[in-house]
Design a protein around this motif. Structure first.
Motif, PDB file in Angstrom:
ATOM      1  N   GLN A 115       0.845  -1.213   0.000  1.00  0.00           N
ATOM      2  CA  GLN A 115       0.000   0.000   0.000  1.00  0.00           C
ATOM      3  C   GLN A 115       0.875   1.256   0.000  1.00  0.00           C
ATOM      4  OE1 GLN A 115      -2.601  -0.294   3.374  1.00  0.00           O
ATOM      5  NE2 GLN A 115      -4.196  -1.325   2.185  1.00  0.00           N
ATOM      6  N   GLN A 116       1.955   1.199   0.781  1.00  0.00           N
ATOM      7  CA  GLN A 116       2.854   2.366   0.865  1.00  0.00           C
ATOM      8  C   GLN A 116       3.516   2.622  -0.501  1.00  0.00           C
ATOM      9  OE1 GLN A 116       4.177   2.838   4.753  1.00  0.00           O
ATOM     10  NE2 GLN A 116       6.156   3.719   4.231  1.00  0.00           N
ATOM     11  N   ALA A 117       3.932   1.549  -1.149  1.00  0.00           N
ATOM     12  CA  ALA A 117       4.549   1.695  -2.481  1.00  0.00           C
ATOM     13  C   ALA A 117       3.527   2.250  -3.473  1.00  0.00           C
ATOM     14  CB  ALA A 117       5.091   0.356  -2.963  1.00  0.00           C
ATOM     15  N   GLU A 118       2.296   1.795  -3.367  1.00  0.00           N
ATOM     16  CA  GLU A 118       1.240   2.284  -4.273  1.00  0.00           C
ATOM     17  C   GLU A 118       0.974   3.770  -4.027  1.00  0.00           C
ATOM     18  OE1 GLU A 118      -1.713  -0.628  -3.220  1.00  0.00           O
ATOM     19  OE2 GLU A 118      -1.390  -1.776  -5.056  1.00  0.00           O
ATOM     20  N   THR A 119       1.024   4.163  -2.761  1.00  0.00           N
ATOM     21  CA  THR A 119       0.836   5.592  -2.458  1.00  0.00           C
ATOM     22  C   THR A 119       1.972   6.412  -3.070  1.00  0.00           C
ATOM     23  OG1 THR A 119      -0.251   5.023  -0.396  1.00  0.00           O
ATOM     24  CG2 THR A 119       0.542   7.270  -0.588  1.00  0.00           C
ATOM     25  N   ILE A 120       3.174   5.867  -2.988  1.00  0.00           N
ATOM     26  CA  ILE A 120       4.330   6.566  -3.578  1.00  0.00           C
ATOM     27  C   ILE A 120       4.124   6.722  -5.084  1.00  0.00           C
ATOM     28  CG2 ILE A 120       6.798   6.338  -4.094  1.00  0.00           C
ATOM     29  CD1 ILE A 120       7.124   5.162  -1.257  1.00  0.00           C
ATOM     30  N   VAL A 121       3.668   5.654  -5.727  1.00  0.00           N
ATOM     31  CA  VAL A 121       3.412   5.718  -7.174  1.00  0.00           C
ATOM     32  C   VAL A 121       2.415   6.840  -7.455  1.00  0.00           C
ATOM     33  CG1 VAL A 121       2.266   4.516  -9.081  1.00  0.00           C
ATOM     34  CG2 VAL A 121       3.970   3.315  -7.717  1.00  0.00           C
ATOM     35  N   ARG A 122       1.343   6.863  -6.686  1.00  0.00           N
ATOM     36  CA  ARG A 122       0.295   7.863  -6.938  1.00  0.00           C
ATOM     37  C   ARG A 122       0.823   9.287  -6.718  1.00  0.00           C
ATOM     38  NH1 ARG A 122      -2.953  10.464  -3.716  1.00  0.00           N
ATOM     39  NH2 ARG A 122      -2.582   9.152  -1.906  1.00  0.00           N
ATOM     40  N   LEU A 123       1.569   9.460  -5.638  1.00  0.00           N
ATOM     41  CA  LEU A 123       2.096  10.806  -5.343  1.00  0.00           C
ATOM     42  C   LEU A 123       3.078  11.254  -6.428  1.00  0.00           C
ATOM     43  CD1 LEU A 123       2.682  10.574  -1.480  1.00  0.00           C
ATOM     44  CD2 LEU A 123       0.894  11.843  -2.664  1.00  0.00           C
ATOM     45  N   LEU A 124       3.891  10.313  -6.891  1.00  0.00           N
ATOM     46  CA  LEU A 124       4.860  10.660  -7.939  1.00  0.00           C
ATOM     47  C   LEU A 124       4.137  11.133  -9.191  1.00  0.00           C
ATOM     48  CD1 LEU A 124       7.471   7.749  -7.605  1.00  0.00           C
ATOM     49  CD2 LEU A 124       7.919  10.186  -7.239  1.00  0.00           C
ATOM     50  N   ILE A 125       3.084  10.404  -9.562  1.00  0.00           N
ATOM     51  CA  ILE A 125       2.344  10.774 -10.777  1.00  0.00           C
ATOM     52  C   ILE A 125       1.658  12.120 -10.569  1.00  0.00           C
ATOM     53  CG2 ILE A 125       0.435  10.112 -12.289  1.00  0.00           C
ATOM     54  CD1 ILE A 125       1.303   7.195 -11.884  1.00  0.00           C
ATOM     55  N   GLU A 126       1.072  12.322  -9.404  1.00  0.00           N
ATOM     56  CA  GLU A 126       0.413  13.604  -9.131  1.00  0.00           C
ATOM     57  C   GLU A 126       1.414  14.757  -9.174  1.00  0.00           C
ATOM     58  OE1 GLU A 126      -3.190  12.062  -6.208  1.00  0.00           O
ATOM     59  OE2 GLU A 126      -1.606  13.333  -5.397  1.00  0.00           O
ATOM     60  N   GLU A 127       2.616  14.479  -8.708  1.00  0.00           N
ATOM     61  CA  GLU A 127       3.628  15.545  -8.644  1.00  0.00           C
ATOM     62  C   GLU A 127       4.326  15.719  -9.994  1.00  0.00           C
ATOM     63  OE1 GLU A 127       3.816  17.609  -6.359  1.00  0.00           O
ATOM     64  OE2 GLU A 127       5.802  18.502  -6.381  1.00  0.00           O
ATOM     65  N   GLY A 128       4.041  14.833 -10.927  1.00  0.00           N
ATOM     66  CA  GLY A 128       4.665  14.935 -12.251  1.00  0.00           C
ATOM     67  C   GLY A 128       6.072  14.380 -12.279  1.00  0.00           C
ATOM     68  N   LEU A 129       6.420  13.536 -11.317  1.00  0.00           N
ATOM     69  CA  LEU A 129       7.756  12.925 -11.297  1.00  0.00           C
ATOM     70  C   LEU A 129       7.633  11.523 -11.889  1.00  0.00           C
ATOM     71  CD1 LEU A 129       8.840  14.103  -7.723  1.00  0.00           C
ATOM     72  CD2 LEU A 129       9.516  15.071  -9.928  1.00  0.00           C
TER      73      LEU A 129
END
Ligand code: SAM
Length: 497
Positions: free
Chosen positions: A351-365
């Motif tokens: 779940q933590q890794a999935e959150t990281i994926v989502r945050l990265l995409i939201e941040e444009g990274l």
């Protein structure tokens, strides 16, 4: 643009944790093994610009000096929400629509020479601007170095500079000059002169030589990218300015021995091509930290969307990314049990890794950090025997890898670090558990894109050549007939041929 070590380190934060993505957990699970290799190998593929200053050395950064380098439309990662940051949305205008796709085989990518142009700006010196629509995954630049040095050898730039051709020297001389404060290039030059065979030079000549050497070293410091174990300056890539939300990814490709620059999202005509000078852990720094690094290393204040964000969303997101990454790293190392943000199980790690994926995409990274995050998510899913998620994330990793790095990844493959090896591993583990995973065809198609394209281009070229040869032959036959006609008329005046 290589990053320095020391001066920019933040004492209150263990930055190494950023490398967590590709390390193996100490558990007995076999599924993490290939992750280790990818970490080391990606370092070569993800060098960043480095400026002779004190930014940390970063396996995934961009231009450097001595101081000194997507997802399938149905990716689960885009929709999964978990962890503490579900309220963090809004900065990246592309975030909601952003469903990174593999480089389309159908997209009629414009010819490289027409993709961008060099323009002078009021506030950033020179910059590269898109002159055509550039689809995600397009290789925009692929070039060899003007000067390549071993790491920490900016002071040795003078000798290879002297060996450049006249044309190369002229190109190098036009590049941006910036001397980071911490580098005393003048002293370096003087001490080299003292130790060198310069007895015959008078004072004026020595001063002129020192000035010249300082200029060459400063230019190297301002424009170099980390390339494998060395640092290199490239004529075109050196014109890429920085953004904390880059639209291109630059990396040195050891297979091609070239610096490549790929579009990490669709880029529209008129947009500036921007890469990150920070990369790796630097990407997770909050605005004030990035501002210090960029000012000390490169002498400018960034005004990218993340740095101009007045809502605080970007900082919150990046801070969350750093914290979640740190916790996941601790989990993978088998340490920090019970500490906040350190997952207790593979399930919460996923779940933590999935959150990281989502945050990265939201941040444009959406480049190397995302590749690593997908690998981590895939690894944790595999640990949980959730094979469909494991393969889905593995394919997502492959797509981002394809978009950022292309497909000539012999080095990564040899090291077992490329996504291709990980996909095979996931399939094998699943098969051993009696689960046969699909989508192999789609994957083959994705990874065959470059090969297919180059075959098609080869065929097209050959057809063109044949057409030219036929035309030439026709012209030759016509000319010969004309010549014979003239010869006949000259021999038998009055008679028509
Ligand atoms: C590698 S060069 C990039 C190309 C450079 N603009 C030129 O004229 O050749 C790095 C320098 O570009 C400038 N630069 C890069 N990114 C910038 C940005 N986001 N804002 C302002 N200046 C920037 C800084 O002067 C920096 O030292």
């Amino acid at each position: 643009m290589a990053q320095t070590t020391g001066a920019m380190a933040h004492p209150d934060r263990n930055l190494n944790h950023i490398y967590f993505f590709i390390r193996s957990p100490p558990t007995s699970s076999t599924t993490d093994v290939q992750g280790d290799a990818s970490s080391a190998a990606l370092s070569d593929q993800c060098a960043s610009p480095t400026s002779g200053s004190a930014v940390t050395s970063n396996p995934c950064a961009s231009p450097s000096s001595e101081v000194a380098s997507l997802s399938s439309s149905h990716t689960e990662a885009n929709t999964v929400t978990s962890g503490s940051s579900s309220s963090l949305t809004g900065l990246n205008p592309n975030a909601r629509d952003f469903t990174p796709k593999p480089h389309s085989t159908k997209a009629s990518a414009p010819k490289a020479s027409r993709l961008y142009e060099l323009r002078h700006t009021d506030d950033k010196g020179y910059a590269l601007y898109a002159t055509a629509f550039i689809p995600i995954g397009t290789r925009i630049i692929c070039e060899g170095p003007l000067i390549r040095l071993a790491e920490n050898q900016v002071h040795l730039a003078w000798a290879p500079y002297c060996r450049l051709s006249k044309k190369q020297k002229a190109a190098y001389d036009k590049l941006h000059y910036f001397k980071p404060e911490h580098m005393d290039l003048e002293s370096v030059s003087r001490s080299c002169l003292i130790n060198g065979p310069n007895d015959d030079l008078n004072e004026i000549e020595i001063e002129r030589l020192v000035a010249e050497q300082v200029r060459v070293m400063g230019t190297f410091a301002a424009n170099n990218f980390a390339t494998g174990r060395g640092l290199s300056v490239f004529e075109t890539a050196a014109r890429l300015n920085h953004s904390c939300v880059p639209n291109v990814h630059h990396s040195f490709n050891p297979t091609l021995q070239k610096q490549t620059v790929h579009a990490v999202r669709d880029i529209h005509p008129g947009e500036e091509l921007v890469t990150t000078y920070l990369g790796g852990q630097g990407s997770y720094f909050i605005h004030s930290q990035r501002m210090d690094m960029l000012y000390q290393g490169y002498g400018f204040t960034c005004t990218c969307p993340a740095c101009s964000d007045t809502t605080g969303i970007s900082d919150t997101r990046r801070d969350a990314l750093a914290t979640l990454a740190w916790g996941l790293q601790r989990f993978i190392e088998g340490a920090g049990h019970g500490e906040p943000y350190v997952p207790a199980t593979s399930g919460t790690a996923l779940q933590q890794a999935e959150t990281i994926v989502r945050l990265l995409i939201e941040e444009g990274l959406v480049s190397i950090e995302l590749i690593k995050a997908y690998r981590t998510a895939s690894t944790q899913a595999l640990n949980m025997k959730d094979f469909s998620k494991a393969i889905e994330y593995a394919y997502n990793e492959a797509e981002v890898e394809r978009n950022c790095l292309g497909t000539e990844l012999d080095d990564l493959k040899k090291l077992g670090a490329a996504s291709a090896g990980w996909i095979e591993h996931v399939r094998e583990v699943a098969a051993a558990a009696g689960v046969i995973l699909g989508r192999a065809k789609k994957y083959k198609k994705l990874m065959a894109t470059d090969e297919q394209k180059s075959q098609a281009a080869k065929k097209k070229n050959e057809a063109k050549k044949r057409k030219r040869a036929v035309k030439k032959e026709k012209e030759r036959v016509e000319m010969e007939a004309e010549r014979q006609k003239k010869e006949y008329e000259a021999s038998f005046p009055g008679l028509k041929a």
